[in-house]
Write a protein that holds these residues in place. Sequence first.
Motif, PDB file in Angstrom:
ATOM      1  N   SER A  84       0.515  -1.085  -0.021  1.00  0.00           N
ATOM      2  CA  SER A  84      -0.064   0.041  -0.028  1.00  0.00           C
ATOM      3  C   SER A  84       0.739   1.363  -0.113  1.00  0.00           C
ATOM      4  CB  SER A  84      -0.840   0.083   1.190  1.00  0.00           C
ATOM      5  OG  SER A  84      -0.419   0.216   2.233  1.00  0.00           O
ATOM      6  N   GLN A  85       2.222   1.134   0.421  1.00  0.00           N
ATOM      7  CA  GLN A  85       3.012   2.149   0.628  1.00  0.00           C
ATOM      8  C   GLN A  85       3.735   2.312  -0.805  1.00  0.00           C
ATOM      9  OE1 GLN A  85       3.349   4.367   3.136  1.00  0.00           O
ATOM     10  NE2 GLN A  85       1.453   2.998   3.763  1.00  0.00           N
ATOM     11  N   LEU A  86       3.564   1.733  -2.036  1.00  0.00           N
ATOM     12  CA  LEU A  86       4.232   2.045  -3.076  1.00  0.00           C
ATOM     13  C   LEU A  86       3.221   2.884  -4.011  1.00  0.00           C
ATOM     14  CD1 LEU A  86       4.463  -1.787  -4.419  1.00  0.00           C
ATOM     15  CD2 LEU A  86       6.317  -0.073  -3.891  1.00  0.00           C
ATOM     16  N   PRO A  87       3.837   3.749  -4.911  1.00  0.00           N
ATOM     17  CA  PRO A  87       3.075   4.609  -5.426  1.00  0.00           C
ATOM     18  C   PRO A  87       1.853   4.027  -6.135  1.00  0.00           C
ATOM     19  CG  PRO A  87       5.473   4.769  -6.186  1.00  0.00           C
ATOM     20  CD  PRO A  87       5.351   3.633  -5.306  1.00  0.00           C
ATOM     21  N   ALA A  88       0.752   4.369  -6.301  1.00  0.00           N
ATOM     22  CA  ALA A  88      -0.553   3.981  -6.784  1.00  0.00           C
ATOM     23  C   ALA A  88      -0.442   3.430  -8.001  1.00  0.00           C
ATOM     24  CB  ALA A  88      -1.599   5.027  -6.616  1.00  0.00           C
ATOM     25  N   TRP A  89       0.315   4.155  -8.941  1.00  0.00           N
ATOM     26  CA  TRP A  89       0.471   3.688 -10.367  1.00  0.00           C
ATOM     27  C   TRP A  89       1.240   2.406 -10.315  1.00  0.00           C
ATOM     28  CZ3 TRP A  89       5.326   3.302 -12.190  1.00  0.00           C
ATOM     29  CH2 TRP A  89       6.418   3.826 -11.371  1.00  0.00           C
ATOM     30  N   PHE A  90       1.995   1.967  -9.426  1.00  0.00           N
ATOM     31  CA  PHE A  90       2.831   0.927  -9.560  1.00  0.00           C
ATOM     32  C   PHE A  90       2.354  -0.229  -8.553  1.00  0.00           C
ATOM     33  CE2 PHE A  90       6.468  -1.958  -8.290  1.00  0.00           C
ATOM     34  CZ  PHE A  90       7.155  -1.855  -9.380  1.00  0.00           C
ATOM     35  N   GLN A  91       1.227  -0.211  -7.720  1.00  0.00           N
ATOM     36  CA  GLN A  91       0.801  -1.094  -6.968  1.00  0.00           C
ATOM     37  C   GLN A  91       0.196  -2.376  -7.858  1.00  0.00           C
ATOM     38  OE1 GLN A  91      -2.126   0.098  -4.113  1.00  0.00           O
ATOM     39  NE2 GLN A  91      -0.634   1.863  -3.460  1.00  0.00           N
ATOM     40  N   GLN A  92      -0.668  -2.248  -8.800  1.00  0.00           N
ATOM     41  CA  GLN A  92      -0.562  -3.333  -9.857  1.00  0.00           C
ATOM     42  C   GLN A  92       0.300  -4.087 -10.203  1.00  0.00           C
ATOM     43  OE1 GLN A  92      -2.755  -2.321 -13.394  1.00  0.00           O
ATOM     44  NE2 GLN A  92      -3.540  -4.264 -13.958  1.00  0.00           N
ATOM     45  N   THR A  93       1.613  -3.407 -10.564  1.00  0.00           N
ATOM     46  CA  THR A  93       2.658  -3.965 -11.046  1.00  0.00           C
ATOM     47  C   THR A  93       3.342  -4.698 -10.100  1.00  0.00           C
ATOM     48  OG1 THR A  93       3.025  -2.428 -12.916  1.00  0.00           O
ATOM     49  CG2 THR A  93       4.933  -3.869 -12.186  1.00  0.00           C
ATOM     50  N   GLU A 224       7.805   1.317 -18.528  1.00  0.00           N
ATOM     51  CA  GLU A 224       7.707   2.547 -17.601  1.00  0.00           C
ATOM     52  C   GLU A 224       8.075   3.791 -17.889  1.00  0.00           C
ATOM     53  OE1 GLU A 224       9.712   2.774 -13.333  1.00  0.00           O
ATOM     54  OE2 GLU A 224       8.319   0.943 -13.348  1.00  0.00           O
ATOM     55  N   GLY A 225       7.199   4.953 -17.662  1.00  0.00           N
ATOM     56  CA  GLY A 225       7.556   6.109 -17.846  1.00  0.00           C
ATOM     57  C   GLY A 225       7.792   7.010 -16.667  1.00  0.00           C
ATOM     58  N   TYR A 226       7.685   8.295 -16.651  1.00  0.00           N
ATOM     59  CA  TYR A 226       7.911   9.135 -15.480  1.00  0.00           C
ATOM     60  C   TYR A 226       6.725   9.326 -14.816  1.00  0.00           C
ATOM     61  CZ  TYR A 226      12.413  10.941 -17.239  1.00  0.00           C
ATOM     62  OH  TYR A 226      13.782  10.906 -17.748  1.00  0.00           O
ATOM     63  N   GLY A 227       6.797   8.440 -13.685  1.00  0.00           N
ATOM     64  CA  GLY A 227       5.383   8.619 -12.818  1.00  0.00           C
ATOM     65  C   GLY A 227       4.355   7.845 -13.242  1.00  0.00           C
ATOM     66  N   SER A 228       4.619   6.892 -14.155  1.00  0.00           N
ATOM     67  CA  SER A 228       3.634   5.815 -14.768  1.00  0.00           C
ATOM     68  C   SER A 228       4.077   4.549 -15.227  1.00  0.00           C
ATOM     69  CB  SER A 228       2.879   6.605 -15.982  1.00  0.00           C
ATOM     70  OG  SER A 228       3.966   6.834 -17.006  1.00  0.00           O
ATOM     71  N   GLY A 229       3.329   3.775 -15.053  1.00  0.00           N
ATOM     72  CA  GLY A 229       3.586   2.246 -15.390  1.00  0.00           C
ATOM     73  C   GLY A 229       2.558   1.997 -16.647  1.00  0.00           C
ATOM     74  N   HIS A 230       2.979   0.855 -17.487  1.00  0.00           N
ATOM     75  CA  HIS A 230       2.095   0.525 -18.485  1.00  0.00           C
ATOM     76  C   HIS A 230       2.189  -0.977 -18.799  1.00  0.00           C
ATOM     77  CE1 HIS A 230       1.992   4.992 -19.488  1.00  0.00           C
ATOM     78  NE2 HIS A 230       3.477   4.937 -19.554  1.00  0.00           N
ATOM     79  N   PRO A 231       1.447  -1.533 -18.026  1.00  0.00           N
ATOM     80  CA  PRO A 231       1.158  -3.144 -18.376  1.00  0.00           C
ATOM     81  C   PRO A 231       0.362  -3.374 -19.369  1.00  0.00           C
ATOM     82  CG  PRO A 231      -0.090  -2.624 -16.318  1.00  0.00           C
ATOM     83  CD  PRO A 231       0.498  -1.186 -16.844  1.00  0.00           C
ATOM     84  N   THR A 232       0.136  -4.232 -20.323  1.00  0.00           N
ATOM     85  CA  THR A 232      -0.531  -4.636 -21.472  1.00  0.00           C
ATOM     86  C   THR A 232      -0.466  -5.971 -21.766  1.00  0.00           C
ATOM     87  OG1 THR A 232      -1.120  -4.225 -23.684  1.00  0.00           O
ATOM     88  CG2 THR A 232       1.074  -4.137 -22.903  1.00  0.00           C
ATOM     89  N   ALA A 233      -1.543  -6.627 -21.949  1.00  0.00           N
ATOM     90  CA  ALA A 233      -1.583  -8.006 -22.381  1.00  0.00           C
ATOM     91  C   ALA A 233      -2.046  -8.054 -23.879  1.00  0.00           C
ATOM     92  CB  ALA A 233      -2.845  -8.778 -21.612  1.00  0.00           C
ATOM     93  N   ASN A 234      -1.799  -6.910 -24.608  1.00  0.00           N
ATOM     94  CA  ASN A 234      -2.058  -6.984 -25.944  1.00  0.00           C
ATOM     95  C   ASN A 234      -1.178  -8.059 -26.506  1.00  0.00           C
ATOM     96  OD1 ASN A 234      -1.122  -6.078 -28.540  1.00  0.00           O
ATOM     97  ND2 ASN A 234      -3.220  -4.918 -28.496  1.00  0.00           N
ATOM     98  N   PRO A 235      -1.842  -9.011 -27.463  1.00  0.00           N
ATOM     99  CA  PRO A 235      -1.059 -10.039 -28.145  1.00  0.00           C
ATOM    100  C   PRO A 235       0.129  -9.736 -29.122  1.00  0.00           C
ATOM    101  CG  PRO A 235      -3.493 -10.565 -28.026  1.00  0.00           C
ATOM    102  CD  PRO A 235      -3.172  -8.949 -27.579  1.00  0.00           C
TER     103      PRO A 235
END
Length: 282
Positions: A84-93, A224-235
């Motif tokens: 929960s202490q991780l940046p919100a944008w990284f918690q899913q990762t 990953e970018g500045y202050g953002s993460g981008h997970p994708t399952a796009n085939p």
Amino acid sequence: MTHINVLDPGASPLDYYGYELRRHREAAGLTQRQLGEIINYTGSLIGQIETARKLPTPEFSERVDAALGTGGLLSRLMELVLRSQLPAWFQQTAELQARATEICCFEMNLVHGLLQARGYARAVLGVLNQTDLDDRTAVRLARQRIFEKSEPPVFWLIISEAVLYQEIGGPEAMREQLTHLLSFEGNPRANIQVLPFSAGAHAGLQGSFDIYRFPSDPTIVYTEGYGSGHPTANPDTVKDCSLRYDHLQAAALSLTDSAELIRRVMEERYGEQRDSDVGPVA
């Protein structure tokens, strides 16, 4: 949150942890100071944790669980608190990393967070932001507990040779970091390869990326970018990055040669200077 009486256990995992700590301490008839004496921490620190003003550690949780007979409750809460202490944008990762059975990473500029040593991680996290640096470093290092699972993920890391020369945190931190990388030598579930300068143009020139594989869920590619993460399952993205990773592995040094290069750079670039190496001063 400045007073324990207004602590809302539903506000956050950290608040819930503090609430449970206080509840079990009071049930045992102990003051904060008395509990601190038992577990070798200050009563002040216990008060800060009970009021969600200070982040607990796994060691603290284990000692309190033992002292109060909680059945391991606080230790079980630690993973939730730290995530929960991780940046919100990284918690899913972070959750994806914890669930993956295979993790493949390519890094152009720095050691991957899952293999960072303390001094290195602290230097990385401290760039432009010194706030709560000790806590943020502890949270990052806690993610590495995935390697302590009964069946840890198979982990592959390819780093550019430039990572070995980018001095982050000073020579001592780099020695610690490269020593940490070498500690995985011979571990079949944690494999580190170096992509040498001599590889020239390579399949990872567009940037760093991770691939997370699961027993039944779709494979995920993470960038990953500045202050953002981008997970994708796009085939199409997964197919493209998987092919790129295969080519990066083919261009990288073998596991043995990679370890030798890491060892050589550590000794030649970050080795401690001995007095005997210094000539007499006239």
